[in-house]
Structures are given as structure tokens and as C-alpha cells.
Design an enzyme around this catalytic site. Structure first.
Site, PDB file in Angstrom:
ATOM      1  N   GLY A  85      -5.185  -2.030  -3.151  1.00  0.00           N
ATOM      2  CA  GLY A  85      -5.342  -0.701  -2.513  1.00  0.00           C
ATOM      3  C   GLY A  85      -5.782  -0.887  -1.328  1.00  0.00           C
TER       4      GLY A  85
ATOM      5  N   ARG B   8       9.613   3.714   4.585  1.00  0.00           N
ATOM      6  CA  ARG B   8       8.161   4.221   4.589  1.00  0.00           C
ATOM      7  C   ARG B   8       7.850   5.361   5.490  1.00  0.00           C
ATOM      8  NH1 ARG B   8       4.239   2.076   6.189  1.00  0.00           N
ATOM      9  NH2 ARG B   8       2.690   2.955   4.618  1.00  0.00           N
TER      10      ARG B   8
ATOM     11  N   GLU C  37      -5.910  -7.291  -7.633  1.00  0.00           N
ATOM     12  CA  GLU C  37      -4.190  -7.273  -7.185  1.00  0.00           C
ATOM     13  C   GLU C  37      -3.963  -6.666  -5.802  1.00  0.00           C
ATOM     14  OE1 GLU C  37      -3.534  -4.181 -10.390  1.00  0.00           O
ATOM     15  OE2 GLU C  37      -4.082  -5.550 -11.938  1.00  0.00           O
ATOM     16  N   PRO C  38      -4.211  -7.269  -4.701  1.00  0.00           N
ATOM     17  CA  PRO C  38      -3.798  -7.017  -3.540  1.00  0.00           C
ATOM     18  C   PRO C  38      -2.304  -7.065  -3.201  1.00  0.00           C
ATOM     19  CG  PRO C  38      -4.949  -8.873  -3.302  1.00  0.00           C
ATOM     20  CD  PRO C  38      -4.863  -8.908  -4.833  1.00  0.00           C
TER      21      PRO C  38
ATOM     22  N   TYR D  69       6.054  -3.128   1.321  1.00  0.00           N
ATOM     23  CA  TYR D  69       7.179  -2.071   1.053  1.00  0.00           C
ATOM     24  C   TYR D  69       8.170  -1.686   1.893  1.00  0.00           C
ATOM     25  CZ  TYR D  69       2.942  -1.756  -2.180  1.00  0.00           C
ATOM     26  OH  TYR D  69       1.754  -2.135  -3.008  1.00  0.00           O
TER      27      TYR D  69
ATOM     28  N   CYS E 148      22.662   9.457   7.741  1.00  0.00           N
ATOM     29  CA  CYS E 148      23.042  11.015   8.210  1.00  0.00           C
ATOM     30  C   CYS E 148      21.957  11.960   7.214  1.00  0.00           C
ATOM     31  CB  CYS E 148      24.571  11.464   7.353  1.00  0.00           C
ATOM     32  SG  CYS E 148      25.613  10.340   7.951  1.00  0.00           S
TER      33      CYS E 148
ATOM     34  N   TYR F 212       6.812   8.546   3.286  1.00  0.00           N
ATOM     35  CA  TYR F 212       5.135   8.823   3.468  1.00  0.00           C
ATOM     36  C   TYR F 212       4.733   9.409   4.840  1.00  0.00           C
ATOM     37  CZ  TYR F 212       5.163   5.349  -0.348  1.00  0.00           C
ATOM     38  OH  TYR F 212       5.461   4.269  -1.428  1.00  0.00           O
TER      39      TYR F 212
ATOM     40  N   ARG G   2      -0.537  -5.030  -0.261  1.00  0.00           N
ATOM     41  CA  ARG G   2      -0.205  -4.618   1.085  1.00  0.00           C
ATOM     42  C   ARG G   2      -1.055  -5.464   2.001  1.00  0.00           C
ATOM     43  NH1 ARG G   2       1.483   0.374   2.678  1.00  0.00           N
ATOM     44  NH2 ARG G   2       0.915   1.083   0.668  1.00  0.00           N
TER      45      ARG G   2
HETATM   46  C1  LIG Z   1       0.666  -1.127  -6.313  1.00  0.00           C
HETATM   47  C2  LIG Z   1      -0.171  -1.618  -7.045  1.00  0.00           C
HETATM   48  C3  LIG Z   1      -1.095  -2.542  -6.432  1.00  0.00           C
HETATM   49  C4  LIG Z   1      -1.051  -3.273  -5.105  1.00  0.00           C
HETATM   50  O1  LIG Z   1      -1.473  -2.257  -4.248  1.00  0.00           O
HETATM   51  P1  LIG Z   1      -1.707  -2.387  -2.467  1.00  0.00           P
HETATM   52  O2  LIG Z   1      -1.923  -1.198  -2.065  1.00  0.00           O
HETATM   53  O3  LIG Z   1      -0.335  -2.945  -2.045  1.00  0.00           O
HETATM   54  O4  LIG Z   1      -2.733  -3.423  -2.677  1.00  0.00           O
HETATM   55  C5  LIG Z   1      -1.875  -3.050  -7.485  1.00  0.00           C
HETATM   56  N1  LIG Z   1      -2.154  -2.892  -8.667  1.00  0.00           N
HETATM   57  C6  LIG Z   1      -1.269  -1.762  -9.195  1.00  0.00           C
HETATM   58  C7  LIG Z   1      -1.459  -1.372 -10.685  1.00  0.00           C
HETATM   59  C8  LIG Z   1      -0.290  -1.066  -8.419  1.00  0.00           C
HETATM   60  O5  LIG Z   1       0.359  -0.436  -8.979  1.00  0.00           O
END
Ligand SMILES: *Cc1c(COP(=O)(O)O)cnc(C)c1O
Length: 424
Positions: A241, A316, A277-278, A377, A348, A320, A280
Site C-alpha cells: 500500500g 488507471r 506485500e509491496p 497496474y 470510443c 481512478y 506499486r
Molecule cells: C493489492 C494488494 C497489495 C499490493 O498493494 P500495493 O499498493 O501495490 O503495494 C498487497 N496485498 C494485498 C492483499 C493486496 O490486495
């Protein structure tokens, strides 16, 4: 920091001019930089080390599942966070050891759970009581206990775009904060699972550490409650995140050092292994989408640069309202005038707009432009909408580059479909 800079008047990926790739491959294409991937992974790992954390970094494949990208990160020691059978198979194909793979996601099927159990991955992050029971059955049938964390929903506002906020109680993700203890107790009675920790992921593109701190503090409370009840909580999966700067002029997301310090401050003394869990953060700035201007059209009230990339290639902005910096591949002259222009694709839909009234140096048909920060993404979310071919992907390493996903042919595209016998 990244490795896309002007050298001798040309935008390069490391030592390769993007125009050289365009000449060989045609446009549009995604281009990733190995040096940038290495740098981002290293900065992140070092931040965790400096904070004294015992951490496992599991790259979230959904941000960029290309196996060459995953292999580059795996070579540095990264594990993987996967959310589908396809991603699990990709992670294994890219050489990520099963023992460093976490399986997340709100709707894992039995078939997917079976594969996770069969491959002996590090852990499954369970998001509901029915999933917990399904996993236990699947694992018990094979005579194993699957290590699990329950993904809890801490009900904090990540302060990010509504479509990528995941940690509020009205979101579909995780197990309600207030019910977590009860579900942990159910898990304890099931034969096919072994509780090892807690998982939590509150959203994507966070630009402030405060929501993380709030979530970590709830995780800390839960550790205390569960330990007091006899659970051996030894892993904390804090999700991904952390945001990246999309708009170089205004975005200032927290440095990984500040993020790591927040983790250490909230959870560092619990004796738990930290799993992150990075997605992005590792790949966002390591990629660009290169496209060619097809026409410049003077509309009634504004000008349009119509490019050969579209919303199906980079979704994106349409999805978003996301900002991507846009740069001409040929460096504009110093002091070149800037005029506001809309940069649009040929699809279109009015949503097929990359930028509105963006001040850019003069563009002409045939010019190459680069959409920056497209490594996360981007290709991952692309489709063939309007029967456009999937965009190829290129990985640069120093002076060299390789096509790591080829552009399909129109024959490939049509061959996936068939006429039923009554229409032949
Ligand atoms: C999407 C997601 C991530 C990665 O999020 P980033 O914003 O790309 O770091 C990590 N863990 C879970 C469970 C996710 O759904």
C-alpha cells in the site's frame, strides 16, 4: 529515484534510448528498468533492516506479474504475494520458492486452495469463515495443516482513492475487526489449519503513514488478545500500500524509512516475523508506457494529441482519474513554450483520456511520448478492448534490452475464438 532520464537529448531507460526500442518494436510498448527495480527493492529492504525488523518482502504480483520482472525481484530475495492460481503459477515459474509465497484474496476457490496446499506455500491469508472451513477440509484431506493468518479488517480510512481503499468496515476485505477473536477460536478447532499470525492490508497508494499506524495499533491489540488466549502468534503480515509519486511536482509519499520506523514503533518489540506485500512501490516508477502521437487535432475549445496507446493499455486514468506525467521522448529545447493540451487515446469512450489541459511542449504527429510511473497496474490491467492487441513489454538492463512479452498477432487474437457448428 528511477533510471529514465534524458541523455544527449533523448529519453533513455538506463543506457537504452526509448526511440531505439520503438524503432525495433513499434508502439505502444511498456518498458521496465532493471536498475530501478533493484534500487527500489534494495531501498525498501534496507529501510526494514535499519529499523531492526526481521522481515520477509513478498512482492504483490498483481502490480506487475511479468515473469521477468518477478524473477528480477526473486533474484534479490523477494517472495511473492499472489491472489489467484495464475499468479501462484507465475510466481513459481519465475523461481520464487514456495516457502516465500503468501496467498491473499477474498474469493479463493477450492481448486486454488488445493494448489496452495499441494505446493506447500508459506501461508494462506484467510478472509472469511467459510474460506477457513474450505481450506481446512482441503488441507486435512491431504493430511496437512496449512499455516494461516486471518486477514482482519481494522476499519481505518487509508485516505486514498475510494476504489483502492480496502480497510474500512464496509469494504469486502478481511474479517471484521470485532469478530476476529471468535474466528481465531474456530480456526483452532479445525484439523487442516495452523494459526501462525495476523494479516492486514488497508489499501493502495497511501501517501501518509498515519493510517498505517492506526492499523498497526489495532494489530498490536489483537496480538495481545490472542496471545492471552494461548495462540502462538509469530508472523504479522502488514500488506502493501505504500504510495509512489505519480506527479513529480506535487506528490510526496512517505519514504520507506518512515514506513519501517512506524512498523518498528508499533510492532517491533513483539518478537514476530514481519511479512510485507509491496506492489506499486517496487515497480511503479520502474516502468513507462511509450506511445506515438498519431494526430494533433485542433478542437473547438482545445487541442488534442491523439496517441496510439489507449485506456485498454493503461487503465488507471480512466479507472481512478489517475495522473501520469507525460514526457516527449525527444528532449524539448530549454525554454520551449508549453501549451495546454488533452492527451487522448483512439478508443470510443470519453474516458479514454490520459490528461486534460496538460501543459506540454509542442507535440506533432509522429512524436514519441512516455507515460511515466506506469510499471504498476499498467500492463497488468490491460485488455484487448476495441480489439486492440495487448501491448508488448520490454525489460532493459544497462545497455541491453529484451522483449519479455511479445506483441501478439491478429491471427493469435482471432484464433482464441470459434464459430459454433450452426454458424459455420
Ligand atoms: C493489492 C494488494 C497489495 C499490493 O498493494 P500495493 O499498493 O501495490 O503495494 C498487497 N496485498 C494485498 C492483499 C493486496 O490486495
Amino acid at each position: 529515484m528511477n533510471h529514465f532520464d534524458y541523455v544527449n537529448g533523448e529519453l533513455c531507460a538506463e543506457d537504452v534510448p526509448l526511440s531505439r526500442i520503438a524503432a525495433e518494436l513499434g508502439t505502444p510498448f511498456y518498458c521496465y528498468s532493471t536498475a530501478t527495480l533493484v534500487r527500489h527493492y534494495t531501498v525498501f529492504r534496507q529501510a526494514l533492516e535499519k529499523a531492526g525488523l526481521d522481515a520477509t518482502i513478498c512482492f504483490a504480483l498483481k502490480a506487475n506479474p511479468n515473469i521477468a520482472v518477478v524473477r528480477t525481484l526473486a533474484g534479490l530475495g523477494a517472495g511473492a504475494d499472489v491472489v489467484s492460481e495464475g499468479e501462484l503459477r507465475r510466481a513459481l515459474a519465475a523461481g520464487v520458492p514456495a516457502g516465500r509465497i503468501v496467498f491473499s484474496g477474498v474469493g479463493k476457490t477450492r481448486r486454488e486452495l488445493e494448489l496452495a496446499v499441494a505446493k506447500g506455500i508459506m501461508q494462506v491469508n484467510v478472509e472469511s469463515e467459510p474460506e477457513l472451513r474450505a481450506l481446512s477440509e482441503v488441507a486435512a484431506a491431504r493430511g496437512v495443516r496449512m499455516p494461516i493468518s486471518l486477514r482482519v479488517n481494522p476499519d481505518v480510512d487509508a485516505g486514498t482513492h475510494a476504489k483502492i481503499t480496502t480497510g474500512k468496515k464496509e469494504n469486502k476485505f478481511g474479517i471484521e475487526w470485532t469478530r476476529a477473536h471468535e474466528v481465531y477460536r474456530i480456526a483452532r478447532e479445525l484439523p487442516g489449519v495452523e494459526v501462525v499470525g495476523i494479516a492486514c492490508h488497508i489499501g493502495s497508494q497511501l501517501t501518509d503513514v498515519e493510517p498505517f499506524r492506526q492499523a498497526f495499533s489495532r494489530v498490536r491489540d489483537l496480538v495481545a488478545i490472542l496471545r492471552a488466549d494461548g495462540f502462538d502468534i509469530r508472523r504479522l503480515d502488514l500488506g502493501g500500500g505504500l504510495g509512489v509519486p505519480y506527479d513529480a511536482a506535487t506528490d510526496l509519499p512517505p519514504h520507506p524509512d518512515d514506513y519501517a520506523a512506524a512498523i518498528a514503533g508499533s510492532l517491533g518489540d513483539l518478537g514476530c516475523r514481519i511479512v510485507l506485500e509491496p506492489g506499486r512501490l517496487l515497480v511503479g516508477n520502474a516502468g513507462v508506457l511509450v506511445s506515438r502521437v498519431v494526430y494533433v487535432k485542433e478542437g473547438a475549445t482545445r487541442s488534442f494529441a491523439i496517441v496510439d496507446a489507449a485506456m485498454n493499455d493503461l487503465m488507471r486514468p480512466a479507472l481512478y482519474d489517475a495522473h501520469h506525467d507525460i514526457q516527449p521522448v525527444a528532449e524539448p529545447a530549454a525554454g520551449a513554450p508549453r501549451a495546454e493540451i488533452d492527451v487522448v487515446g483512439p478508443v470510443c469512450e470519453t474516458g479514454d483520456t490520459f490528461a486534460r489541459q496538460r501543459p506540454l511542449p509542442p507535440l506533432a504527429a509522429g512524436d514519441l511520448v512516455a507515460f511515466r510511473t506506469a510499471g504498476a497496474y499498467g500492463a497488468a490491467m490491460s485488455s484487448t478492448y476495441n480489439s486492440r492487441l495487448l501491448v508488448p513489454e520490454v525489460l532493459v538492463n544497462g545497455h541491453g534490452f529484451a522483449v519479455v512479452r511479445a506483441r501478439p498477432t491478429y491471427e493469435d487474437m482471432l484464433a482464441l475464438e470459434a464459430l459454433p457448428d450452426w454458424l459455420e
